[in-house]
Every structure is written in C-alpha cells, then in structure tokens.
Design an enzyme around this catalytic site. Sequence first.
Site, PDB file in Angstrom:
ATOM      1  N   CYS A  24       0.851  -1.196   0.000  1.00 24.16           N
ATOM      2  CA  CYS A  24       0.000   0.000   0.000  1.00 24.16           C
ATOM      3  C   CYS A  24       0.885   1.243   0.000  1.00 24.16           C
ATOM      4  O   CYS A  24       2.088   1.159   0.245  1.00 24.16           O
ATOM      5  CB  CYS A  24      -0.916   0.009   1.229  1.00 24.16           C
ATOM      6  SG  CYS A  24       0.001   0.122   2.787  1.00 24.16           S
ATOM      7  N   CYS A  27       3.332   1.802   2.862  1.00 23.66           N
ATOM      8  CA  CYS A  27       4.627   1.098   2.814  1.00 23.66           C
ATOM      9  C   CYS A  27       5.678   1.989   2.156  1.00 23.66           C
ATOM     10  O   CYS A  27       6.812   2.106   2.625  1.00 23.66           O
ATOM     11  CB  CYS A  27       4.497  -0.216   2.043  1.00 23.66           C
ATOM     12  SG  CYS A  27       3.295  -1.367   2.731  1.00 23.66           S
ATOM     13  N   CYS A  96       1.943  28.774 -18.333  1.00 23.23           N
ATOM     14  CA  CYS A  96       0.617  28.351 -17.887  1.00 23.23           C
ATOM     15  C   CYS A  96       0.660  26.921 -17.362  1.00 23.23           C
ATOM     16  O   CYS A  96       1.406  26.091 -17.889  1.00 23.23           O
ATOM     17  CB  CYS A  96      -0.361  28.455 -19.052  1.00 23.23           C
ATOM     18  SG  CYS A  96      -2.008  27.849 -18.684  1.00 23.23           S
ATOM     19  N   ASP A 475      11.310  28.093  23.337  1.00 21.86           N
ATOM     20  CA  ASP A 475      12.397  27.695  24.221  1.00 21.86           C
ATOM     21  C   ASP A 475      12.889  28.949  24.936  1.00 21.86           C
ATOM     22  O   ASP A 475      12.850  30.050  24.373  1.00 21.86           O
ATOM     23  CB  ASP A 475      13.534  27.064  23.414  1.00 21.86           C
ATOM     24  CG  ASP A 475      14.670  26.624  24.306  1.00 21.86           C
ATOM     25  OD1 ASP A 475      14.416  25.807  25.205  1.00 21.86           O
ATOM     26  OD2 ASP A 475      15.799  27.110  24.119  1.00 21.86           O
TER      27      ASP A 475
END
Length: 780
Positions: A24, A27, A96, A475
């Site tokens: 699939c 994978c 285009c 942070d």
Amino acid sequence: MDNQDRIGNPKKIGIKLKITGMDCPDCALTIQKDIAKLPGVIWVNVDFMSGILTAETSNQEALEIERAVKKIGYDARADSGSSLKKAALFVPDMDCPDEEKTIRAALAEMDHIADLQFNLLERKISILYGGAISPVINAIRKHGFDCQVIDPANNKRPATSSSLKSWSVAVSATLIAIGGALYYLDISGLMFKSIILAGAVIGGWRIAYKGIMAGRKLRLDMNFLMSAAVIGAMIIGQWLEAGAVIVLFSLAQLLESYSLDRSRKAIRALMDLSPKTVRIKFEDREATVPIDEINIGDIAIVKPGEQIPVDGRILSGSSLVNQANITGESMPVSKAVGDLVFGGTMNGDGALEIETIHAPGDNTLDKITHLIEEAQSRRAPSQGFVDRFSAIYTPTVVGLALLLAIIPPLIMGADWFEWIYRALTLLVIACPCALVISTPVTIVSALAAAARNGVLIKGGAYIENLHGVKAAAFDKTGTITQGRPTVIDVVPLNQMSESELVRIAASIEKRSQHPIGAALIDYAEKSKIELRNTSDFKAISGRGASGILDGTLVFAGNYSLFEEMGISDETVAARLERMESESRTVILIGTTEKILGLISLADEIRPRSAEAISQLRSNGVGHIAMLTGDNDKTAQAVGLKIKADEIYSALLPEMKVEAIEILKRKYGSVVMVGDGVNDAPALASSTIGIAMGAAGSDVALETADIALMSDDLMKIPWAFRLSGKARRIIIANIVMAIGIKAIFIVLAGLGLATLWMAVFADMGVSLLVILNGLRALRVN
C-alpha cells in the site's frame, strides 16, 4: 578522491532501486521516511505504483541504500536505470499550468526519466534521468517549446528575448486592425479574409502548433481550446472576431509573462547578490579569480564599500557590515577579527581579510536561494483544491459547449451559426488558467517578501497554515533570552574565598560545552583567576558536572545533584530560593561532604520578547507556552515577564518533545520556536518549527520549517501577518477566478457574450489574479 570534486566536496550520487513487497502507499511512505534519515541522503522519493525508489546522496552508495531497505523488511535491487544524472532545463514559454501538463505528458513516455520537478514561475524543470539529455530536450521542442540546459556552475538561465514575441503581436494587431477597417468599409471579400488570416497566423502560429500537439494527446489545454475557437469562428464567417481573439489572447499572454516576471525578479534579485570574482591573497601577491575557483582556506581581500564574496571568518581588520540581504537587519553590524561574515553582504568603511570556510555553491546565500527554489516547487494546500476543481471544470464546460452547439438546432430548429458561436465562446471560457495560477504567484511573492526580510519559509504549506496556528511554544535560553548568561553573585561558604570558589567552578566547567560553563570561564579570565587542570571530568545529564581537582572529587551543578548525595542545608536552600525568584540560574559548588558555595548567573531577556508575544496574540495565537531545562522558579520569573500562559521547566531535550505533543493534543496546531540545534527534536515534532538566528547554521536551515536569519523575535508576528495576507489574497483570487467564469458561462449560454469578451474574461482574470498575487510582495 573518487567521491570528491576538485575542492574536496563530496559528489552527489543518483540512485534508482526497484522495490518489491509493498502492499500500500503507506509502505512507500515508511521506506521514504526511513531512508531520508540516513546520513548523506539529500532527498528520496518512493513511488508505490511503479515500485521505484529514486534518491540523491552525498556519501551513500546504491548497495548501502539497498541494505537499508532490506532491513526495513522489503526487497530491493538496482534498477536498470540506476546510473542517474541531474539537470535543470529552462523553458522560456512555459507560463501556464496547462503547458506544464503538456510537457509532463510528453516526458512521461520516456523510460529513462526517474523524477521531474516543475517550477512554473521560474519556467524551470529539474530532471533526474539516465542516458542522454538530448532526447528530453527534443521531446519538449517537438511540442512547441524552446528548451535550454541551465549551467549548473552558476544556475543562470540562458538569455532570452521577448522582442520577437512582441513584434509578432504588434504585426498581428496591425493586420487585424487593417482588416477591421476594410470590414467597416464594407470590403469583406478575399482581401479582407487574407489580411485577417495573415494576422492570425503571425500572432497565433505558436498557439496553433501547441494546440495541435495537445489535441493529438487528447488534452484540452488552453492552446487547443483557443485554436478551436478561432478556427470555428472563421468557419462560421466571424473572421474579424477570430482575428480579435488571436490579438487579445497573444497580447494578454505577453502582459501575463511581464507580470509574472516581477515575481521572478524578486527571487532572482537574491540569487544575483554574490560577486562573480574574488580577490585572493597569496604569499607574495594578490590575484582576482572567478568565484567558482576559490577553495576553503583561501584568504579573500575585501576593500571598503565592496561586496563580501565568501562566507568566512575575519583574520584582519574591522568594519560595519550591512547584512540586510541575509538577515533582514536594517542596521549595519560591527564585525572584527574572529567574527563570521556572509557572502553577498556589503562591507562598510574597513578593509578586511577573510578566511574562506565554505566552497562555492555551499555558502549561506547559495543555501538560502536553493531552499527558496525548493520551496517554490512545493505545492500549497489550496493548490490541491484548485487541481481537483480544474480537472472537473474544463471537461464539463467543453461538454456543455458541445451540447449548446448541437441540442438547440436539432431539437428546437434554432440557427446553427448562432448556437455554434455561443459554444465557441464557452470554449474560450473553459480554460482554467486564471484559477490555476492564482495560488502559485501569491506563494512565490510571499516567499520573496519573506526572504528579503530575513525570513526563510520552506514552502507554500507553511505560508498558508501559519496564520491558523492557535498555540506557540518558545524555548527559553537563546530564544526568549539572549543565550549569553553572565555571573551576578559569588557566595562562598565554609571558609571558602570568592576567587577559590570561582577557580574550582571554572576549572570543572573548562571541559564543558554548556553556555553556563563559558560564562564561568569568561568571569574567571576577567577576574584574572588562574584555572587548574581537572581529571576524570564527567557531565551529569540534567544535574551538572564533576571532576577531580588536586586529588579531590568536586561537583558543580544544581541543588538536586547534592540532595541525591545526601547533602542538604536549610540556609543554602533559602538563599537558593531567593536567587531563583530573581530569574537567576544558580550553580552550587561542593564535594561529597559539603557545599562550598553558590554562583548565580542571569541571562538577559531579549528587549522585544514581550512585545513580540503580545503581537502574536493580536494575530490570533491564543496560548503561549515556554519550555526550558532551567529550574521552576527561574522559569516562572521569566515566564511572568513575557506573560506566558504555561511554563514547562526542568525539561530534558526528549521531554520538550513530550510537551509539544501535549500542546498539540490541546490546541491542534503548534508553532515551536527554538535555536534549531538543541531544539531540533521539538521543532520536528511541532506543526511548524521556527529556528532563530539560522544564518551560518546548517542544522537550523535544514531542520526548521521557517528559519529566522537573525535573532529578531519581531520577525515571527511579521511572518504571521504575511501568512494572513497571502491567505486572503489566495481566497480572493480563487473566488474572483471562479465567479467571473461562472458569470460568463451564463452570459455565453444566453448569447450575451462575444468571443472577444470571453478572451477578456479568461486572460483578463489571469492578469488580475497575478497582479493581486503580487501584493504579497508588499507586507511591511
């Protein structure tokens, strides 16, 4: 030296593998993600349908990639086309999206092409291929497009001239105007038709050729639809309108190309900043050489007022350097011996000698322009909607035009010519160019505006999605604060002197890489305190460090470190609490038996941190969190000053990732702001990661989704404003393109629209969305 070029840089290796065992698309995605993590892998793509993995690496051979795939659980073998090369092609007439599709369809038939990347606004095709490049160029030219290879040494597009196209439009317009005059003088015989036909051929032969090639592939592109409308108009006797359609369409294409060039030039202006030559200092002389001949370690000489040609460190001299084109900083920055400078920036009034630290093509400016080009080729989310809509829109309108031409005359006995004319008008309106170009031109304009202001955004998805983020995590050290702690107080205990306490602390931290260690050493040097050598140095994660000094095991760390050793002191704890409540970080010095003293340090909050966060709130970010490895009291004191809503303290790097996941569960999408190095895992975990001060940091440029080239936190709310404006422009463009098309479909069906009006509706809207998209360049 087989795997290196002439200046010692690793060569790029193209790899193509055939993978079996995938069930699939997930994978394929799993393999792609795992291979992308391997060192040296520049990019990788796994196509589920063909089972082909293509990759480009700097140090991984095909066999090593093959082994890595097998470890994941899939079989892999070298594909017959595994010897791959990379080239960039310049197609000057590719403006285009329909033309992109035509070229893509033509090249899809060629087996030795592993990967294609189109950059429509740059009119560039990046291609990974095996064999020779000439069949690729011939295939593109066969479909009516000129095509030239871009020189990889300087990434320059071949020179092109639009004068021939301009002249053909001018001649065509003149002939059609003469034909129109003859028509209104009631001279509509062979001379009139010949002049109109000559004007149509001169102005539209390229359009017709491309239309024929598209028709052979059963593709209903813009050129095919326009050609069909013009030929149909001539067949039913509307010669003047057919000529007017050609002139208006050709003129609109020319204007559209000029308008798009404004967006292209905004990006190219950044690419053209770097000087083409460099003055090198040798032992006995100076010499000016082409920039691509400089090597790492060469010493470049830069005179006052000249552009700095290389990334490097100053060996001699001092000057004010204008870094606006890299960092977006409006004021020049003072630079002296040992400081880092960037190629493409402007030297002030001092002469400099600079040791080169990056090879040609690998300096900061090159990396930025490369990342911007990559960002242009990444599709924004709204483009997915546009593509799906266009795929339905064009065939639907063409089908409607056929029904309009046939049903009324057959069923109601209506006039064939009148209803065929209405159908031809619909054919012109069926072209989706305005809709398809509405998003890319806005995204590229926004990318260019961001780059000019020292904000590097990695793709259209981040521009579109940033404005919708509801939570941000910062942070503390180096982001909210300056990241340069300084010693405030030295408190000796147990008959210890101040100088001896500093000596012990700095001697332990001499082998540490923590900013606190650097601050202690700097304080000792300024106080002229001589350090001693320690042995058996150990960094204690999240606690501090230890070492043996004069035969005694000594520690420098937080209070938890000493508590774990069974050492506690109420007096020390009270003093510690008072210091931490003043936003200070406190280091305790001691042995296995007692605490010898405390040293407090403070890291200044950046001057505009609170203002930046306030502006973020006004841009729709409702929740602000601060993450830090520092103690809770210090964190709370800093968080109070910036008005953070939530504070996570005493975090190890992996705990910051957990904090981001918590925020994502609460608020959906989260922006994480950090330095891009120590915070890389948290940045990767967030919805959009923003790295501060990324100029000169390869890691930050690679890990962040958005990189601020300077340490200016105010660039973050500015990026949110840019995102909001770009999003509004994109929505306006899509609504305008669809709305005007819908109006003209109704008008054409009712017989109230002419062919030339349809051309205005089609190409006029294209120009409007382009000009509207260019507004994203102007976000102050």
